[in-house]
Design a protein around this motif. Structure first.
Motif, PDB file in Angstrom:
ATOM      1  N   VAL A 161      38.601 -11.991  29.225  1.00 13.09           N
ATOM      2  CA  VAL A 161      36.504 -12.105  28.562  1.00 13.09           C
ATOM      3  C   VAL A 161      36.188 -13.437  29.578  1.00 13.09           C
ATOM      4  N   THR A 162      35.378 -13.838  28.860  1.00 15.50           N
ATOM      5  CA  THR A 162      35.064 -15.311  29.381  1.00 15.50           C
ATOM      6  C   THR A 162      34.863 -15.886  28.300  1.00 15.50           C
ATOM      7  N   ILE A 163      34.980 -17.113  27.696  1.00 16.87           N
ATOM      8  CA  ILE A 163      34.426 -17.635  27.044  1.00 16.87           C
ATOM      9  C   ILE A 163      33.086 -18.977  27.197  1.00 16.87           C
TER      10      ILE A 163
ATOM     11  N   LEU B  77      33.762  -5.221  20.722  1.00 15.38           N
ATOM     12  CA  LEU B  77      34.065  -4.830  22.596  1.00 15.38           C
ATOM     13  C   LEU B  77      35.432  -4.254  22.471  1.00 15.38           C
ATOM     14  N   GLY B  78      36.479  -4.330  22.103  1.00 13.33           N
ATOM     15  CA  GLY B  78      37.460  -3.577  21.909  1.00 13.33           C
ATOM     16  C   GLY B  78      38.234  -3.816  23.504  1.00 13.33           C
ATOM     17  N   VAL B  79      37.971  -5.037  23.462  1.00 11.71           N
ATOM     18  CA  VAL B  79      39.305  -5.670  25.192  1.00 11.71           C
ATOM     19  C   VAL B  79      40.637  -5.426  24.567  1.00 11.71           C
TER      20      VAL B  79
ATOM     21  N   TYR C  29      32.470  -9.702  27.836  1.00 11.18           N
ATOM     22  CA  TYR C  29      33.747  -9.092  28.329  1.00 11.18           C
ATOM     23  C   TYR C  29      32.907  -7.321  28.420  1.00 11.18           C
ATOM     24  N   LYS C  30      33.110  -7.381  29.473  1.00 12.73           N
ATOM     25  CA  LYS C  30      32.080  -6.299  30.542  1.00 12.73           C
ATOM     26  C   LYS C  30      30.585  -6.670  30.762  1.00 12.73           C
ATOM     27  N   ASP C  31      30.320  -7.599  30.335  1.00 13.14           N
ATOM     28  CA  ASP C  31      29.227  -7.812  30.238  1.00 13.14           C
ATOM     29  C   ASP C  31      27.874  -7.440  29.548  1.00 13.14           C
ATOM     30  N   VAL C  32      29.405  -7.309  28.158  1.00 16.06           N
ATOM     31  CA  VAL C  32      28.228  -7.688  27.144  1.00 16.06           C
ATOM     32  C   VAL C  32      28.583  -9.002  26.145  1.00 16.06           C
ATOM     33  N   LYS C  33      28.175  -9.416  25.341  1.00 13.87           N
ATOM     34  CA  LYS C  33      27.635 -10.465  24.683  1.00 13.87           C
ATOM     35  C   LYS C  33      28.608 -10.775  23.303  1.00 13.87           C
TER      36      LYS C  33
ATOM     37  N   LYS D 228      32.074 -15.967  16.059  1.00 11.09           N
ATOM     38  CA  LYS D 228      32.072 -16.333  14.783  1.00 11.09           C
ATOM     39  C   LYS D 228      31.839 -14.729  13.985  1.00 11.09           C
ATOM     40  N   SER D 229      32.098 -14.004  14.579  1.00  8.06           N
ATOM     41  CA  SER D 229      31.750 -12.479  13.962  1.00  8.06           C
ATOM     42  C   SER D 229      33.136 -11.852  14.252  1.00  8.06           C
ATOM     43  N   MET D 230      34.247 -11.359  12.927  1.00  4.91           N
ATOM     44  CA  MET D 230      34.418  -9.944  13.422  1.00  4.91           C
ATOM     45  C   MET D 230      34.219  -8.959  13.739  1.00  4.91           C
TER      46      MET D 230
END
Length: 86
Positions: free
Chosen positions: A62-64, A54-56, A38-42, A46-48
């Protein structure tokens, strides 16, 4: 080669605790490396905490990204979860 696809998040409050819990619990059962971008941040799917950071928001895209020996199967499973949330 990793598989990836863009998905629009339509849940009322974006990616918040409830949908993130569904994503993390599904991703944790899969052997592939799964990222949500999301916004170039990966973020590790598996991590809540990583996903919460990310604050989507609602209607954001988003890209999966899924990479691993069983990436096709794992990719389909993650896409099913994301599409059912929307």
């Amino acid at each position: 080669m990793a598989l990836q696809e863009k998905v629009k998040i339509n849940t009322a409050n974006g990616l918040h605790a409830r949908p993130i819990t569904q994503i993390v619990s599904t991703a944790a059962k899969l052997s592939s490396d799964i990222k949500i971008i999301y916004k170039d941040v990966k973020a590790d799917a598996k991590s809540m905490i990583a996903l919460m950071k990310l604050g989507v928001r609602q209607y954001e895209e988003v890209t999966i990204q899924v990479d691993g020996e069983e990436e096709a199967k794992d990719f389909d499973r993650m896409m099913d979860i994301l599409k059912k949330m929307n």
